[in-house]
Design a protein around this motif. Structure first.
Motif, mmCIF file in Angstrom:
data_model
loop_
_atom_site.group_PDB
_atom_site.id
_atom_site.type_symbol
_atom_site.label_atom_id
_atom_site.label_comp_id
_atom_site.label_asym_id
_atom_site.label_seq_id
_atom_site.Cartn_x
_atom_site.Cartn_y
_atom_site.Cartn_z
ATOM 1 N N GLU A 1 59.258 -27.563 -35.826
ATOM 2 C CA GLU A 1 59.984 -28.189 -34.724
ATOM 3 C C GLU A 1 58.964 -28.681 -33.708
ATOM 4 O OE1 GLU A 1 63.954 -26.846 -33.110
ATOM 5 O OE2 GLU A 1 62.600 -26.095 -31.546
ATOM 6 N N ARG A 2 59.023 -29.961 -33.400
ATOM 7 C CA ARG A 2 58.052 -30.524 -32.453
ATOM 8 C C ARG A 2 58.299 -29.930 -31.073
ATOM 9 N NH1 ARG A 2 55.600 -36.484 -32.600
ATOM 10 N NH2 ARG A 2 54.461 -36.507 -30.633
ATOM 11 N N ASN A 3 57.252 -29.397 -30.470
ATOM 12 C CA ASN A 3 57.335 -28.697 -29.194
ATOM 13 C C ASN A 3 57.007 -29.635 -28.033
ATOM 14 O OD1 ASN A 3 56.461 -26.977 -26.926
ATOM 15 N ND2 ASN A 3 56.791 -25.284 -28.352
ATOM 16 N N LYS A 4 55.820 -30.204 -28.060
ATOM 17 C CA LYS A 4 55.365 -31.131 -27.027
ATOM 18 C C LYS A 4 54.159 -31.883 -27.575
ATOM 19 C CE LYS A 4 54.778 -27.424 -24.623
ATOM 20 N NZ LYS A 4 54.554 -26.435 -23.551
ATOM 21 N N ASN A 5 53.738 -32.901 -26.841
ATOM 22 C CA ASN A 5 52.588 -33.682 -27.289
ATOM 23 C C ASN A 5 51.269 -32.952 -27.048
ATOM 24 O OD1 ASN A 5 54.133 -35.862 -28.177
ATOM 25 N ND2 ASN A 5 54.136 -36.804 -26.149
ATOM 26 N N LYS A 6 51.188 -32.277 -25.885
ATOM 27 C CA LYS A 6 49.984 -31.522 -25.532
ATOM 28 C C LYS A 6 50.371 -30.359 -24.626
ATOM 29 C CE LYS A 6 45.996 -34.635 -25.761
ATOM 30 N NZ LYS A 6 44.879 -35.231 -24.966
ATOM 31 N N PHE A 7 49.438 -29.408 -24.476
ATOM 32 C CA PHE A 7 49.627 -28.339 -23.507
ATOM 33 C C PHE A 7 49.372 -28.886 -22.105
ATOM 34 C CE2 PHE A 7 48.469 -25.734 -27.270
ATOM 35 C CZ PHE A 7 49.596 -24.917 -27.306
ATOM 36 N N GLN A 8 50.176 -28.456 -21.146
ATOM 37 C CA GLN A 8 49.994 -28.865 -19.761
ATOM 38 C C GLN A 8 49.018 -27.908 -19.084
ATOM 39 O OE1 GLN A 8 51.407 -31.770 -18.619
ATOM 40 N NE2 GLN A 8 52.008 -31.935 -20.772
ATOM 41 N N VAL A 9 47.771 -28.280 -19.032
ATOM 42 C CA VAL A 9 46.727 -27.466 -18.399
ATOM 43 C C VAL A 9 45.911 -28.346 -17.461
ATOM 44 C CG1 VAL A 9 46.549 -25.799 -20.283
ATOM 45 C CG2 VAL A 9 45.157 -27.866 -20.351
ATOM 46 N N THR A 10 45.282 -27.729 -16.477
ATOM 47 C CA THR A 10 44.453 -28.476 -15.534
ATOM 48 C C THR A 10 43.182 -28.964 -16.223
ATOM 49 O OG1 THR A 10 43.341 -26.453 -14.796
ATOM 50 C CG2 THR A 10 45.310 -27.144 -13.579
ATOM 51 N N GLU A 11 42.681 -30.092 -15.758
ATOM 52 C CA GLU A 11 41.468 -30.651 -16.342
ATOM 53 C C GLU A 11 40.232 -29.836 -15.963
ATOM 54 O OE1 GLU A 11 41.136 -33.122 -18.515
ATOM 55 O OE2 GLU A 11 43.321 -33.258 -18.616
ATOM 56 N N LYS A 12 40.243 -29.237 -14.786
ATOM 57 C CA LYS A 12 39.104 -28.485 -14.282
ATOM 58 C C LYS A 12 38.888 -27.220 -15.105
ATOM 59 C CE LYS A 12 35.949 -27.039 -11.259
ATOM 60 N NZ LYS A 12 34.677 -27.724 -10.988
ATOM 61 N N THR A 13 37.623 -26.930 -15.428
ATOM 62 C CA THR A 13 37.286 -25.687 -16.118
ATOM 63 C C THR A 13 36.279 -24.914 -15.286
ATOM 64 O OG1 THR A 13 35.496 -26.745 -17.367
ATOM 65 C CG2 THR A 13 37.678 -26.676 -18.399
ATOM 66 N N TYR A 14 36.318 -23.587 -15.413
ATOM 67 C CA TYR A 14 35.455 -22.723 -14.624
ATOM 68 C C TYR A 14 34.633 -21.810 -15.525
ATOM 69 C CZ TYR A 14 38.480 -24.092 -10.700
ATOM 70 O OH TYR A 14 39.175 -24.806 -9.757
ATOM 71 N N GLY A 15 33.487 -21.351 -14.986
ATOM 72 C CA GLY A 15 32.675 -20.363 -15.687
ATOM 73 C C GLY A 15 32.202 -20.852 -17.046
ATOM 74 N N SER A 16 32.307 -19.955 -18.031
ATOM 75 C CA SER A 16 31.810 -20.235 -19.379
ATOM 76 C C SER A 16 32.824 -20.959 -20.253
ATOM 77 C CB SER A 16 31.416 -18.922 -20.060
ATOM 78 O OG SER A 16 32.551 -18.071 -20.197
ATOM 79 N N LEU A 17 33.962 -21.342 -19.678
ATOM 80 C CA LEU A 17 35.036 -21.940 -20.469
ATOM 81 C C LEU A 17 34.594 -23.208 -21.189
ATOM 82 C CD1 LEU A 17 38.003 -21.778 -21.332
ATOM 83 C CD2 LEU A 17 38.599 -23.049 -19.268
ATOM 84 N N THR A 18 33.921 -24.095 -20.481
ATOM 85 C CA THR A 18 33.482 -25.354 -21.103
ATOM 86 C C THR A 18 32.545 -25.089 -22.269
ATOM 87 O OG1 THR A 18 33.704 -26.562 -19.010
ATOM 88 C CG2 THR A 18 32.314 -27.544 -20.714
ATOM 89 N N HIS A 19 31.605 -24.164 -22.076
ATOM 90 C CA HIS A 19 30.649 -23.831 -23.140
ATOM 91 C C HIS A 19 31.377 -23.290 -24.361
ATOM 92 C CE1 HIS A 19 27.165 -22.252 -25.234
ATOM 93 N NE2 HIS A 19 27.725 -21.060 -25.247
ATOM 94 N N ARG A 20 32.345 -22.416 -24.152
ATOM 95 C CA ARG A 20 33.066 -21.837 -25.282
ATOM 96 C C ARG A 20 33.909 -22.882 -26.009
ATOM 97 N NH1 ARG A 20 34.986 -15.822 -23.036
ATOM 98 N NH2 ARG A 20 32.876 -14.953 -23.001
ATOM 99 N N ILE A 21 34.526 -23.772 -25.249
ATOM 100 C CA ILE A 21 35.316 -24.843 -25.870
ATOM 101 C C ILE A 21 34.429 -25.688 -26.782
ATOM 102 C CG2 ILE A 21 36.546 -27.005 -25.405
ATOM 103 C CD1 ILE A 21 37.564 -25.696 -22.802
ATOM 104 N N ASP A 22 33.310 -26.143 -26.252
ATOM 105 C CA ASP A 22 32.405 -26.997 -27.023
ATOM 106 C C ASP A 22 31.827 -26.259 -28.230
ATOM 107 O OD1 ASP A 22 32.843 -28.977 -25.167
ATOM 108 O OD2 ASP A 22 31.004 -28.583 -24.031
ATOM 109 N N ARG A 23 31.523 -24.985 -28.042
ATOM 110 C CA ARG A 23 30.934 -24.198 -29.130
ATOM 111 C C ARG A 23 31.918 -24.026 -30.274
ATOM 112 N NH1 ARG A 23 28.698 -17.957 -28.598
ATOM 113 N NH2 ARG A 23 27.491 -17.921 -30.541
ATOM 114 N N ILE A 24 33.171 -23.723 -29.955
ATOM 115 C CA ILE A 24 34.188 -23.521 -30.996
ATOM 116 C C ILE A 24 34.413 -24.808 -31.781
ATOM 117 C CG2 ILE A 24 36.651 -23.094 -31.375
ATOM 118 C CD1 ILE A 24 36.486 -21.096 -29.012
ATOM 119 N N ILE A 25 34.548 -25.916 -31.070
ATOM 120 C CA ILE A 25 34.821 -27.189 -31.731
ATOM 121 C C ILE A 25 33.637 -27.606 -32.609
ATOM 122 C CG2 ILE A 25 35.197 -29.655 -31.350
ATOM 123 C CD1 ILE A 25 36.824 -28.915 -28.877
ATOM 124 N N LYS A 26 32.433 -27.481 -32.087
ATOM 125 C CA LYS A 26 31.252 -27.851 -32.877
ATOM 126 C C LYS A 26 31.132 -26.986 -34.127
ATOM 127 C CE LYS A 26 26.284 -28.798 -32.565
ATOM 128 N NZ LYS A 26 26.014 -28.302 -33.912
#
Length: 221
Positions: free
Chosen positions: A45-70
């Motif tokens: 069942e289609r839920n939504k197009n994307k999660f509604q989250v803020t664009e701003k990231t704090y702390g190590s979040l950006t590093h972890r996002i990039d690391r997981i995707i890579k």
């Protein structure tokens, strides 16, 4: 265009009216929830197009996002990510941020919110192909009832990475001890494990700067 299809299953023949205009060769990138109906079996069942989250990231979040995707993109097999620790510490946010980026890259996101774990469920997931799968509150959903076998055992095949079922899987759980022992220390199933014990000091500092919170108040947070 609606056409009639004859499906032969042994000596049985099933007749369906099939609208070819509604068919796609792959799942449209979006967020879906797995559902089940006794007459239809498993479906999305289609839920939504994307999660509604803020664009701003704090702390190590950006590093972890990039690391997981890579890591996921560099590997030929699936990649599992275990997120454990305090409620409200950012576990779900990390999975949602990664998911939104993977949607931009063309992958659908599948939410598992019910304790489906039989062979039919595993086969259904395998048909979806490459995707992101999120098990939030994992141990709560797949809780072992008294005198019953651990339902998490039946999911091991979902996590065993292989080239035919490459996918990025998030397992989110507050209490580490409730995760089945056969998931732990097995990189083929869970490649990363991030533990959240408390908010990082850098997160608090950056947030306070953004909100112009005075230092005297910041020290009390």
């Amino acid at each position: 265009m609606v056409t009639t299809k004859f499906v032969h299953d042994g000596d049985k023949v099933f007749i369906f009216d099939f609208d070819e205009g509604l068919a796609r060769n792959k799942l449209t990138p979006a967020i879906y929830t797995v559902c089940f109906n006794p007459f239809q079996g498993f479906f999305l069942e289609r839920n939504k197009n994307k999660f509604q989250v803020t664009e701003k990231t704090y702390g190590s979040l950006t590093h972890r996002i990039d690391r997981i995707i890579k890591t996921y993109e560099d590997r030929d097999v699936g990649t599992g990510v275990l997120l454990t620790g305090l409620k409200g510490s950012g576990k779900t946010l990390l999975s949602q941020k990664v998911s939104n980026k993977m949607i931009d890259k063309g992958l659908p996101v599948i939410l598992i919110e019910q304790p489906y774990s039989n062979d039919a469920f595993v086969a259904f997931l395998n048909k979806i192909g490459e995707c992101v799968i999120i098990f939030d509150e994992f141990a709560k959903v797949f809780e072992t009832a008294k005198n019953e076998k651990d339902p998490q055992n039946n999911l091991l095949g979902v996590f065993d990475g292989n080239k035919s079922s490459k996918r990025l899987i998030f397992v989110i759980e507050n209490q580490m001890h409730r995760i089945n022992e056969f998931f732990i220390n097995r990189p083929g199933r869970l490649f990363y494990h991030y533990e959240y014990s408390r908010l990082e000091e850098s997160v608090i500092d950056e947030y306070c700067v953004d909100r112009n919170i005075p230092d005297i108040i910041k020290t009390q947070i």
